[in-house]
Design an enzyme around this catalytic site. Structure first.
Site, PDB file in Angstrom:
ATOM      1  N   ASP A 173       0.839  -1.197   0.000  1.00 57.76           N
ATOM      2  CA  ASP A 173       0.000   0.000   0.000  1.00 57.76           C
ATOM      3  C   ASP A 173       0.875   1.248   0.000  1.00 57.76           C
ATOM      4  O   ASP A 173       1.946   1.257   0.617  1.00 57.76           O
ATOM      5  CB  ASP A 173      -0.906  -0.020   1.243  1.00 57.76           C
ATOM      6  CG  ASP A 173      -2.020   1.006   1.161  1.00 57.76           C
ATOM      7  OD1 ASP A 173      -2.317   1.477   0.046  1.00 57.76           O
ATOM      8  OD2 ASP A 173      -2.580   1.358   2.205  1.00 57.76           O
ATOM      9  N   GLY A 174       0.401   2.285  -0.669  1.00 51.12           N
ATOM     10  CA  GLY A 174       1.068   3.576  -0.596  1.00 51.12           C
ATOM     11  C   GLY A 174       1.699   4.051  -1.886  1.00 51.12           C
ATOM     12  O   GLY A 174       2.343   5.107  -1.901  1.00 51.12           O
ATOM     13  N   ARG A 205      -5.701  -1.712   8.374  1.00 48.94           N
ATOM     14  CA  ARG A 205      -6.822  -2.498   7.888  1.00 48.94           C
ATOM     15  C   ARG A 205      -6.311  -3.752   7.181  1.00 48.94           C
ATOM     16  O   ARG A 205      -5.186  -3.783   6.694  1.00 48.94           O
ATOM     17  CB  ARG A 205      -7.666  -1.684   6.889  1.00 48.94           C
ATOM     18  CG  ARG A 205      -8.356  -0.474   7.471  1.00 48.94           C
ATOM     19  CD  ARG A 205      -9.296   0.148   6.441  1.00 48.94           C
ATOM     20  NE  ARG A 205      -8.567   0.624   5.269  1.00 48.94           N
ATOM     21  CZ  ARG A 205      -8.010   1.825   5.172  1.00 48.94           C
ATOM     22  NH1 ARG A 205      -8.068   2.671   6.189  1.00 48.94           N
ATOM     23  NH2 ARG A 205      -7.387   2.188   4.076  1.00 48.94           N
ATOM     24  N   LEU A 223      11.302 -20.668  -3.444  1.00 51.96           N
ATOM     25  CA  LEU A 223      10.294 -19.772  -2.878  1.00 51.96           C
ATOM     26  C   LEU A 223       9.090 -19.777  -3.803  1.00 51.96           C
ATOM     27  O   LEU A 223       9.247 -19.766  -5.030  1.00 51.96           O
ATOM     28  CB  LEU A 223      10.843 -18.349  -2.719  1.00 51.96           C
ATOM     29  CG  LEU A 223       9.886 -17.280  -2.154  1.00 51.96           C
ATOM     30  CD1 LEU A 223      10.663 -16.259  -1.325  1.00 51.96           C
ATOM     31  CD2 LEU A 223       9.132 -16.533  -3.268  1.00 51.96           C
ATOM     32  N   HIS A 230       2.936   3.372  -9.042  1.00 52.61           N
ATOM     33  CA  HIS A 230       2.733   1.955  -9.318  1.00 52.61           C
ATOM     34  C   HIS A 230       3.962   1.353 -10.013  1.00 52.61           C
ATOM     35  O   HIS A 230       4.341   0.202  -9.745  1.00 52.61           O
ATOM     36  CB  HIS A 230       1.491   1.751 -10.183  1.00 52.61           C
ATOM     37  CG  HIS A 230       0.216   2.096  -9.488  1.00 52.61           C
ATOM     38  ND1 HIS A 230      -0.081   1.663  -8.206  1.00 52.61           N
ATOM     39  CD2 HIS A 230      -0.863   2.823  -9.885  1.00 52.61           C
ATOM     40  CE1 HIS A 230      -1.265   2.112  -7.845  1.00 52.61           C
ATOM     41  NE2 HIS A 230      -1.760   2.826  -8.852  1.00 52.61           N
TER      42      HIS A 230
END
Length: 246
Positions: free
Chosen positions: A19-20, A193, A130, A36
């Site tokens: 986020d951010g 959240r 991974l 982005h």
């Protein structure tokens, strides 16, 4: 500091709400799309760091089902970014032993994006260093709804009795089937959240919220999160070892 150099417990599975990006770009007087792009670069570095730590599963929340309501230009840019990220990093992911999985409502993506995803998933399917899971066009409530619908269909066919439906039956019908639940959930940008992300799977995850905006997220924040994870005692609903000894 790799996993072999540390006495810390390393989480097997880390999930991150990235986020951010928009706020990072706004602070610099740039459009959200620029944020982005920088965020996509951060993904590449974080995947590398987590692999070096010995983390086996990394799940990143890239685009939610609710994000489809964003401006058309921004959604188009995000489609271009997922297309570019997967195509440009496919060879490196494979060379580094990283398996790629993409979960979400795939049918809503553009056809060429779906083909790219399927191609790289097939290419990296046998890699075990991974597992990188990208949640794109994903929502946890929708995921649970689809799982319930599949189980209801099994009941309708007489394959299972309603009274015999188990927790494992639900887990095995989620998009994350065959992936262990996250040990640690990190959200960047200071927001507190969960935002409809892995609601079933994070039942016992440790939650860590950092103020860092996603494009600035890196080794320092990963070090902090793992150190904080080690300071906590995971009880899974039981009694702490300290209390048991009293």
């Amino acid at each position: 500091m790799g996993a072999q150099e540390s006495s810390e417990r390393i989480p097997q599975h880390i999930a991150i709400i990235m986020d951010g990006n928009g706020r990072w770009a706004k602070k610099r007087g740039m459009p959200r799309t620029y944020g982005h792009k920088k965020g996509a670069e951060t993904v590449r570095h974080v995947v590398e760091e987590c692999a070096n730590f010995g983390i086996k599963y990394l799940t990143l929340f890239g685009f939610s089902t609710e994000n489809w309501s964003r401006p058309v230009e921004e959604v188009s840019e995000l489609m271009s970014l997922i297309r570019y990220y997967i195509k440009s990093n496919a060879a490196e992911l494979h060379k580094n032993g990283i398996r790629l999985r993409v979960i979400g409502e795939r049918h809503r993506l553009e056809d060429d994006v779906i083909k790219i995803i399927e191609s790289v998933e097939e290419l990296t399917a046998q890699n075990t260093r991974l597992t990188l899971t990208i949640a794109f066009s994903y929502g946890a409530r929708q995921e649970l709804l689809h799982a319930v619908q599949k189980i209801a269909h099994m009941v309708e066919l007489g394959e299972i009795e309603p009274k015999n439906i188990s927790i494992d039956d639900i887990s095995n019908n989620l998009m994350t089937a065959n992936i262990p639940d996250p040990d640690l959930l990190i959200r960047t940008s200071g927001e507190l959240r969960i935002s409809n992300f892995l609601l079933w799977q994070i039942a016992y995850a440790e939650l860590i919220f950092v103020d860092t905006l996603w494009p600035d997220f890196g080794r320092t924040e990963i070090d902090y999160a793992i150190a904080e994870f080690n300071r906590r005692e995971r009880r899974f609903g039981g009694v702490s070892t300290t209390d048991q000894n009293k």
